[in-house]
Motif scaffolding. Sequence first.
Motif, short mmCIF file in Angstrom:
data_model
loop_
_atom_site.label_atom_id
_atom_site.label_comp_id
_atom_site.label_asym_id
_atom_site.label_seq_id
_atom_site.Cartn_x
_atom_site.Cartn_y
_atom_site.Cartn_z
N SER A 111 1.84 10.95 1.62
CA SER A 111 2.97 10.20 1.36
C SER A 111 3.39 9.14 1.59
O SER A 111 4.40 8.36 0.85
CB SER A 111 4.04 11.40 2.17
OG SER A 111 3.82 12.29 1.94
N GLU A 112 2.18 8.09 1.90
CA GLU A 112 2.65 7.08 2.09
C GLU A 112 1.84 5.84 1.55
O GLU A 112 1.40 5.01 2.26
CB GLU A 112 2.12 7.15 3.95
CG GLU A 112 3.37 7.21 4.90
CD GLU A 112 5.24 6.49 4.72
OE1 GLU A 112 4.26 5.60 4.47
OE2 GLU A 112 5.74 7.65 4.97
N MET A 113 1.06 6.58 0.66
CA MET A 113 0.62 5.15 -1.01
C MET A 113 0.74 3.72 -0.73
O MET A 113 3.51 4.24 -0.80
CB MET A 113 0.01 5.54 -2.10
CG MET A 113 -1.29 7.22 -1.49
SD MET A 113 -1.35 8.16 -3.43
CE MET A 113 -0.53 9.14 -3.10
N PRO A 114 0.64 2.76 -0.61
CA PRO A 114 1.56 1.68 -0.70
C PRO A 114 2.43 1.15 -2.15
O PRO A 114 1.45 2.00 -3.48
CB PRO A 114 0.41 0.57 -0.49
CG PRO A 114 -1.10 1.20 -0.91
CD PRO A 114 -0.63 2.29 -0.57
N PHE A 115 3.08 1.15 -2.33
CA PHE A 115 3.62 0.53 -4.04
C PHE A 115 3.68 -0.54 -4.11
O PHE A 115 3.07 -0.52 -5.67
CB PHE A 115 5.47 0.62 -3.45
CG PHE A 115 6.42 -0.16 -4.73
CD1 PHE A 115 6.00 1.09 -6.17
CD2 PHE A 115 7.31 -1.16 -4.69
CE1 PHE A 115 7.03 0.30 -7.02
CE2 PHE A 115 8.09 -1.40 -6.27
CZ PHE A 115 7.55 -1.16 -6.92
N ILE A 116 3.21 -1.56 -3.75
CA ILE A 116 2.88 -2.28 -4.51
C ILE A 116 1.17 -2.72 -3.85
O ILE A 116 1.23 -3.16 -2.43
CB ILE A 116 3.46 -3.77 -4.28
CG1 ILE A 116 4.89 -3.57 -4.58
CG2 ILE A 116 2.67 -5.33 -4.52
CD1 ILE A 116 5.83 -4.76 -4.40
N ARG A 117 0.23 -2.88 -4.60
CA ARG A 117 -1.71 -3.54 -4.31
C ARG A 117 -1.47 -4.32 -4.98
O ARG A 117 -1.27 -4.54 -6.27
CB ARG A 117 -1.87 -2.09 -4.98
CG ARG A 117 -2.51 -1.04 -3.98
CD ARG A 117 -3.62 -0.40 -4.02
NE ARG A 117 -3.29 0.84 -2.97
CZ ARG A 117 -4.00 1.22 -1.95
NH1 ARG A 117 -4.08 -0.23 -1.33
NH2 ARG A 117 -4.28 2.16 -1.11
#
Length: 471
Positions: free
Chosen positions: A268-274
């Motif tokens: 649930s906490e994958m980053p939006f910007i990479r």
Amino acid sequence: MQNKDACTSIMVGKKASLDGANYIARNEDRVKAIEPKQFLVKPAVKERHETYVSPYNKVTIALPEEGMRYTSTPTLDQTAGPNEEDGINEANVAASFTESVYANDRVLAYDPYVKNGLAEDSLCTLVLPYIHSAREGVEYTGKLIAELGSAERNGMQFADADDIWYMEVVTGHQWVAVRIPDDCYAVTPNQVAIEDIDFDDPDNYMWADGIQEFVKEHQLNPDHDRWDFRHIFGTSTQKDRHYNTPRTWFAQRYLSPNASLGQRPEDSEMPFIRKAEFKIANEDIQYVLKSHFNETPYDPMGDAPERKTYRAISLSRTAQSHILQMRNLNKYKTSIHWIELGVPAFNPYVPFFANADDTDESYRNVPEKMNLESAFWLNEALAEVVESHYQEFMEKDEDYQKELNEWARRKIAQVDKEAASLEGQALIDYLTEQNHEIASHYNERTKALFFELLTEGCELSKMSFKMDPNL
């Protein structure tokens, strides 16, 4: 609220892309299995005195007297509004409306949706002709939300040759936006995606007036030491973990193979910007939008028990997919609106120069029922044939898509050389002519493959039987 299914959006900054262009892209997914779409150029207008009334929810607003020319992909049946969805205007600003997102019941309790407010059906029509930069796209939309309210929860992408902005409107009046860093990419799959907001950095963040006070007044921030928009306004449910987060997982698995190690589909906490680990090509964006958990047990086209566990990025119910390539060439006048009709996994992306004043008849004229002279119906027919004999036909279909991508790169390079010496209407006329040639080439190549596979399919019928040659 309109009965939509979902979408998947991708943004790639100019320092993260292989060619130095800014990209915004999205699969427009719908509940209906078939929803015919057109590709049009809407002309510029002057001295207009009209009031816009949405056929969908009756939102009403006086239109500006002047509006720029822009490309768009409206729905053929406009009883639920124009749903123009995406395009590039003559100021070389692109927009894509919308990525449906979901707000939690806590925030909606204090700021519910406005029944006759802005909705997806109207956003492109009411915003794209009037904005001159990506940032202005956020500002202009924010003013409309303040005036009219929002009927839905929507994520919106704006891009020009310099900047990409992503905006999320999640309640009747509350929204934030973030500038995507030049060396980064972002993927969003029907979840509130934007994370921490730096209210001391207005160059890279924007927000609705009073949003901090709104959150404080109603005690909505679950965190002790951060202001995370996703945590405050978004959801984290079982549906998210089966419908949404797996798409982010797969996209980041491909685009950030090292940074995403250890991520799981239901995180649930994958980053939006990479940050990009390699320079992302147009073909990489296509791969993600065409993907269906390829080479994993979750591929619905495979035979593993897990194949139906998660919702894939490419669907049979995709109405259209687009990649808006904002190029810094020839005074910004040769940006490209890539269109995919049919099922992204099986159909090619077709490049059209946005600085044109017409589209090809095969994209402009779309009958309600199947007709192979229509690009929409031709691509839908090809997708149906390929999927019906996936194992037998997929290799030829992939070769056909690769061949057309190669042809497109050569064609674009040729056009760029000629366009470099042209200006004004001469440039517009030339690019319009080239768009017709591009459409014709793709249509003819698609027909050739369609008839080839249709013929081969006759030999694959389950009603066949080994016949005695003497009969």
